[in-house]
Enzyme design. Structure first.
Site, short mmCIF file in Angstrom:
data_model
loop_
_atom_site.label_atom_id
_atom_site.label_comp_id
_atom_site.label_asym_id
_atom_site.label_seq_id
_atom_site.Cartn_x
_atom_site.Cartn_y
_atom_site.Cartn_z
N LYS A 150 -61.44 34.92 45.76
CA LYS A 150 -62.04 34.31 46.95
C LYS A 150 -63.05 35.25 47.61
O LYS A 150 -64.11 34.82 48.06
CB LYS A 150 -60.95 33.91 47.94
CG LYS A 150 -60.12 32.73 47.46
CD LYS A 150 -59.05 32.35 48.47
CE LYS A 150 -58.23 31.18 47.96
NZ LYS A 150 -57.16 30.79 48.92
N LYS A 167 -58.48 20.88 45.57
CA LYS A 167 -59.38 20.47 46.66
C LYS A 167 -60.58 21.40 46.76
O LYS A 167 -61.68 20.97 47.10
CB LYS A 167 -58.63 20.49 48.00
CG LYS A 167 -57.72 19.30 48.21
CD LYS A 167 -58.49 18.04 48.50
CE LYS A 167 -57.57 16.89 48.85
NZ LYS A 167 -58.30 15.63 49.06
N LYS A 179 -57.83 22.92 36.71
CA LYS A 179 -56.77 22.44 37.59
C LYS A 179 -57.33 21.48 38.63
O LYS A 179 -58.43 21.67 39.15
CB LYS A 179 -56.12 23.64 38.29
CG LYS A 179 -55.00 23.31 39.25
CD LYS A 179 -54.49 24.60 39.90
CE LYS A 179 -53.46 24.29 40.98
NZ LYS A 179 -52.98 25.54 41.63
#
Length: 353
Positions: free
Chosen positions: A126, A218, A215
């Site tokens: 991230k 969202k 995967k």
């Protein structure tokens, strides 16, 4: 002659505890959440002492809208209840309602090495996308707060086990939690039960409908690649009918050559209970069209009642708040006892009464 005394039954072993949490960062949970974790939350209520948490403290590690967070937190709670989480059997609560989560995170942060935290894969992924200027300290210490979430609900050492349902992407964080529990015990005395990974039976790995090698997520999937639990029937059906398959026509399970069809077979089997081999036999020679139509009906049959129950729960916010107050009281009692022991062990002066 005196009567023989009745044998004393041994005390029943305490039920194993489970802790699990989910972030309120979207307007709906999705199919991957449901089949990978949330459906198992319901079944675990029958065999475990369960603590289920909507982790709103984790949700603010990135920029957010306060009103949206508030709405999504209630929405998350309503969906969990609509899916079958029973607030009378499970302790269902919001993370920020139990301040001991943040307090224990600080204590654990003080025994966590900087190198340990910086090696966490999710932080590296991230932060590399957001850059140093866009990455918060909260995101860096996220795994420590996650460890605190779990260890607050430790049973007494030696009396029971503590289990955490995890997917592969969370195993590293659970290992850190185990390390911190053992380190604390070594330095300050036996306090925490090191949690065990729990892979629930029936958990399914669900991938993106448009990119079946990725995967369902969202943060990463396109809108067409995700089926939302609260989605209206029309869009939900279209997404299934447009899901990626391949150039052939056979409905067969093959991870390498037919990743898209394999994903759809997993979804069908997980929701309907029919085995994959039986589905392959059922659709032999019929092509993808009928298979997808039937799958759409199975998905709609699962999620339409959940959507309707969620809407009804949201129509009574006072009742939702009452449920959350009750859950916070139960969770808070366990957390307060844990923190009372932690404070004494690390050397904090007790507060006078």
């Amino acid at each position: 002659m005196p009567e023989a005394s009745s044998p004393v039954s041994p005390a029943a072993a305490p039920a194993p505890r489970v802790f699990s949490g989910i972030q309120p960062t979207a307007d709906s949970f999705h199919l991957g959440n449901y089949l990978g974790a949330l459906r198992q939350w319901v079944s675990l209520q029958d065999t475990h002492e369960t603590f289920y948490c909507v982790v709103d403290l984790h949700a603010i590690t990135v920029e957010h809208d306060p009103e949206l967070l508030r709405r999504r937190t209630r929405l998350s709670v309503a969906q969990l209840i609509a899916m079958g989480v029973d607030p009378d059997r499970a302790t269902l609560f919001v993370q920020s309602h139990v301040p001991e989560h943040a307090e224990l995170a600080w204590v654990l942060g003080c025994i966590t090495g900087f190198g340990e935290a910086s090696r966490m894969t999710q932080f590296k992924d991230k932060s590399s996308k957001q850059g140093a200027s866009g990455t918060s300290v909260g995101l860096f210490t996220y795994p420590v707060l996650q460890a605190a979430d779990i260890l607050l609900y430790t049973p007494d050492p030696g009396s029971a086990v503590l289990r955490v349902p995890v997917g592969e992407d969370q195993r590293q964080h659970l290992e850190l939690t185990r390390t911190l529990a053992q380190r604390f015990n070594h330095r300050f005395g036996e306090t925490f039960v090191a949690p065990e990974a729990h892979i629930p039976e029936g958990a399914a790995k669900i991938t993106d409908l448009q990119e079946p090698d990725a995967k369902m997520s969202k943060s990463a999937s396109s809108p067409q690649g995700i089926i939302d639990v609260l989605e209206e029937p029309g869009p939900m059906r279209k997404k299934i009918m447009r899901a990626v398959t391949d150039t052939g026509t056979e409905v067969v399970y093959d991870e390498e050559k037919k990743a898209g069809v394999t994903n759809l077979l997993r979804i069908y089997s997980a929701l309907d209970g029919t085995s994959v081999p039986d589905l392959e036999a059922k659709y032999a020679g019929s092509g993808y069209g009928q298979f997808k139509k039937d799958l759409a009906e199975v998905v709609l049959g699962t999620f339409t009642p959940i959507r309707e129950r969620t809407a009804a729960l949201l129509d009574d916010p006072a009742e939702l708040d009452r449920i959350l107050g009750k859950g916070a009281e139960r969770a808070g009692a366990v957390a307060a006892r844990t923190m009372e022991i932690v404070r004494e062990r690390v050397g904090f002066v007790g507060r006078g009464r």
